[in-house]
Design an enzyme around this catalytic site. Structure first.
Site, PDB file in Angstrom:
ATOM      1  N   GLY A  11       0.847  -1.283  -0.074  1.00 28.14           N
ATOM      2  CA  GLY A  11      -0.046  -0.138   0.057  1.00 28.14           C
ATOM      3  C   GLY A  11       0.967   1.232  -0.123  1.00 28.14           C
ATOM      4  O   GLY A  11       0.365   2.282   0.620  1.00 28.14           O
ATOM      5  N   HIS A  12       1.940   1.073  -0.643  1.00 31.56           N
ATOM      6  CA  HIS A  12       2.909   2.393  -0.741  1.00 31.56           C
ATOM      7  C   HIS A  12       2.242   3.546  -1.255  1.00 31.56           C
ATOM      8  O   HIS A  12       2.936   4.644  -1.133  1.00 31.56           O
ATOM      9  CB  HIS A  12       4.358   1.819  -1.557  1.00 31.56           C
ATOM     10  CG  HIS A  12       3.928   1.874  -2.793  1.00 31.56           C
ATOM     11  ND1 HIS A  12       3.510   0.846  -3.637  1.00 31.56           N
ATOM     12  CD2 HIS A  12       4.692   2.851  -3.662  1.00 31.56           C
ATOM     13  CE1 HIS A  12       3.733   1.212  -4.685  1.00 31.56           C
ATOM     14  NE2 HIS A  12       4.245   2.007  -4.905  1.00 31.56           N
ATOM     15  N   GLY A  14      -0.846   4.834  -0.908  1.00 28.39           N
ATOM     16  CA  GLY A  14      -1.892   5.349   0.012  1.00 28.39           C
ATOM     17  C   GLY A  14      -1.357   6.235   0.986  1.00 28.39           C
ATOM     18  O   GLY A  14      -0.050   6.512   0.791  1.00 28.39           O
ATOM     19  N   GLY A  17       0.781   4.370   3.669  1.00 22.55           N
ATOM     20  CA  GLY A  17       1.953   3.749   3.101  1.00 22.55           C
ATOM     21  C   GLY A  17       2.895   4.704   2.370  1.00 22.55           C
ATOM     22  O   GLY A  17       4.202   4.580   2.662  1.00 22.55           O
ATOM     23  N   TYR A 137     -16.154  -2.770   6.946  1.00 27.63           N
ATOM     24  CA  TYR A 137     -14.479  -2.163   7.152  1.00 27.63           C
ATOM     25  C   TYR A 137     -14.229  -2.681   8.529  1.00 27.63           C
ATOM     26  O   TYR A 137     -12.967  -3.308   8.788  1.00 27.63           O
ATOM     27  CB  TYR A 137     -14.403  -0.837   6.815  1.00 27.63           C
ATOM     28  CG  TYR A 137     -12.996  -0.231   6.823  1.00 27.63           C
ATOM     29  CD1 TYR A 137     -12.114  -0.714   5.838  1.00 27.63           C
ATOM     30  CD2 TYR A 137     -12.282   0.417   7.690  1.00 27.63           C
ATOM     31  CE1 TYR A 137     -10.813  -0.368   5.722  1.00 27.63           C
ATOM     32  CE2 TYR A 137     -11.270   0.831   7.610  1.00 27.63           C
ATOM     33  CZ  TYR A 137     -10.504   0.449   6.719  1.00 27.63           C
ATOM     34  OH  TYR A 137      -9.027   0.976   6.490  1.00 27.63           O
ATOM     35  N   LYS A 141     -10.930  -5.426   9.722  1.00 26.45           N
ATOM     36  CA  LYS A 141      -9.720  -4.797  10.545  1.00 26.45           C
ATOM     37  C   LYS A 141      -9.541  -5.772  11.689  1.00 26.45           C
ATOM     38  O   LYS A 141      -8.669  -6.088  12.186  1.00 26.45           O
ATOM     39  CB  LYS A 141      -9.915  -3.428  10.781  1.00 26.45           C
ATOM     40  CG  LYS A 141      -9.707  -2.507   9.482  1.00 26.45           C
ATOM     41  CD  LYS A 141      -8.348  -2.721   9.066  1.00 26.45           C
ATOM     42  CE  LYS A 141      -7.834  -1.946   7.860  1.00 26.45           C
ATOM     43  NZ  LYS A 141      -6.442  -2.204   7.266  1.00 26.45           N
ATOM     44  N   THR A 165      -6.152   6.657  15.112  1.00 19.05           N
ATOM     45  CA  THR A 165      -7.208   7.637  15.050  1.00 19.05           C
ATOM     46  C   THR A 165      -7.473   8.081  13.595  1.00 19.05           C
ATOM     47  O   THR A 165      -6.775   7.594  12.646  1.00 19.05           O
ATOM     48  CB  THR A 165      -7.108   8.749  15.862  1.00 19.05           C
ATOM     49  OG1 THR A 165      -8.279   9.563  15.869  1.00 19.05           O
ATOM     50  CG2 THR A 165      -5.730   9.664  15.473  1.00 19.05           C
ATOM     51  N   ASP A 314     -23.832  11.876  10.808  1.00 16.21           N
ATOM     52  CA  ASP A 314     -23.379  12.117  11.961  1.00 16.21           C
ATOM     53  C   ASP A 314     -22.358  11.101  12.445  1.00 16.21           C
ATOM     54  O   ASP A 314     -21.275  11.317  12.988  1.00 16.21           O
ATOM     55  CB  ASP A 314     -23.867  12.845  13.148  1.00 16.21           C
ATOM     56  CG  ASP A 314     -24.306  14.146  12.820  1.00 16.21           C
ATOM     57  OD1 ASP A 314     -23.465  15.365  12.649  1.00 16.21           O
ATOM     58  OD2 ASP A 314     -25.670  14.385  12.762  1.00 16.21           O
TER      59      ASP A 314
END
Length: 359
Positions: A11-12, A14, A17, A137, A141, A165, A314
């Site tokens: 993922g370089h 992104g 990355g 997602y 993870k 975060t 929200d």
């Protein structure tokens, strides 16, 4: 980790990355390997296995992901779950087979239950239901964190997991529909500033629009007008924001100085209750405050209008992550939010950011 250790970054390209790659290069690491999606499809198990068998990396930074904002996540939950699980499983499994010394896996703050008490402690993972906007997602993870944990316990690997975060930075994706909240908000304000100042040359260039009318119509679709912007949600949701460069340096720090046992937390009966670490920064900032801060930095003179009634847009109203475990690992963040936003905005302007909006 030596300066000539063979390091693979998944993922370089992104946000995270690319920051890891740049920081490793700055620090003098000379044996870094990476592949584009076209060169190596991480969903293809055989291709990943062949790559690892041929290259034999000693260290792996896993920053690859099928990502997008909550609009995209709600629209394509199956793709989010399948793609992320397949990619990470292939890389993690190949890392085991090829005896990778240390793997750094990037998870997300979304692994926490929507109603978990604040600040979010690592032990709270799996103690409740996920936020509906990013459930698929989050499941992916959590699966990555638990796979690394189980492999460490079963095979003695040293795979370390980080739950960051909200991350932002110069190399972010600025597509309005498919971006992190901070880069998406910035792009809307930037376009609104162009409209407000009748800078139609920059507006058309930024949107890859062939005419002034086409650019104006694209802006209207996303609530961007010459005098104001209509934002999604009330802006009441608050998040902690951390710079991608700080996160990249934290990843390098734990690759060099931290082991799995240092991240493990046990209850009074010696049961393992967490094995990853939060990465966080300053106190939470509301989306509304963030938008006004960006508007001030770029000197936008129009109005920013948020919805008055709370809605599903929200998401979780407040997220604050525990720094207790993070603070024990000997690392300090260096980039405060306002400075980091200025860095992001400056690079965007200098590189003629934009490149169109997917419509």
């Amino acid at each position: 980790m030596r300066k000539d250790s063979k390091i693979y970054i998944a993922g370089h390209r992104g946000l995270i990355g690319s920051s890891i790659l740049e920081e490793l290069q700055k620090q003098g690491y000379t044996n870094i390997i990476y592949k584009t999606h076209q060169e190596l499809d991480l969903i293809n198990q055989k291709a990943v296995e062949n790559f690892f068998e041929q290259e034999k990396p000693e260290y792996v930074f896993y920053a690859a992901a099928f990502v997008g904002g909550f609009i995209k996540q709600r629209k394509y939950p199956a793709e989010f779950l399948y793609n992320n699980i397949m990619m990470q499983n292939n890389v993690i499994n190949s890392s085991v087979k090829n005896k990778v010394k240390k793997l750094i896996y990037l998870a997300s703050a979304c692994v926490y239950p929507k109603d978990a008490p604040l600040p979010l402690k690592e032990r709270y993972m799996l103690e409740g239901a996920f936020q509906a906007n990013n459930e698929s997602y989050a499941i992916g993870k959590v699966a990555g964190i638990k796979l690394c944990e189980y492999l460490n316990l079963e095979y003695g690997t040293n795979f370390l997991c980080i739950a960051p975060t909200s991350i932002y930075g110069e190399n972010d994706n600025f597509d309005i529909e498919d971006s992190h909240v901070q880069s998406g908000i910035f792009r809307k304000i930037y376009l609104a500033k162009c409209l407000n100042e009748n800078n139609f040359k920059e507006l058309c260039n930024n949107l890859n629009a062939s005419s002034k009318d086409e650019a104006i119509n694209i802006c209207k679709k996303y609530g961007i007008f010459d005098t104001h912007i209509k934002m999604i949600g009330t802006g009441a949701a608050a998040r902690e924001f951390a710079n991608a460069r700080d996160l990249a340096n934290f990843c390098i720090h734990i690759a060099c100085n931290v082991n799995f046992k240092d991240l493990c937390e046990y209850d009074e009966n010696k049961n393992l209750i967490s094995s990853f670490v939060n990465f966080t920064n300053e106190d939470p900032v509301s989306i509304k405050e963030l938008a006004f801060k960006i508007a001030k930095i770029i000197e936008y003179k129009g109005e920013i209008i948020f919805e008055k009634e709370l809605s599903k847009d929200d998401g979780t109203l407040r997220k604050a992550m525990s720094k207790e475990k993070f603070n024990k690992l000997g690392f300090k963040n260096k980039i405060p939010l306002e400075e980091g936003l200025k860095m992001m905005i400056e690079k965007y302007k200098n590189t003629n950011g934009g490149g169109g909006i997917k419509v």
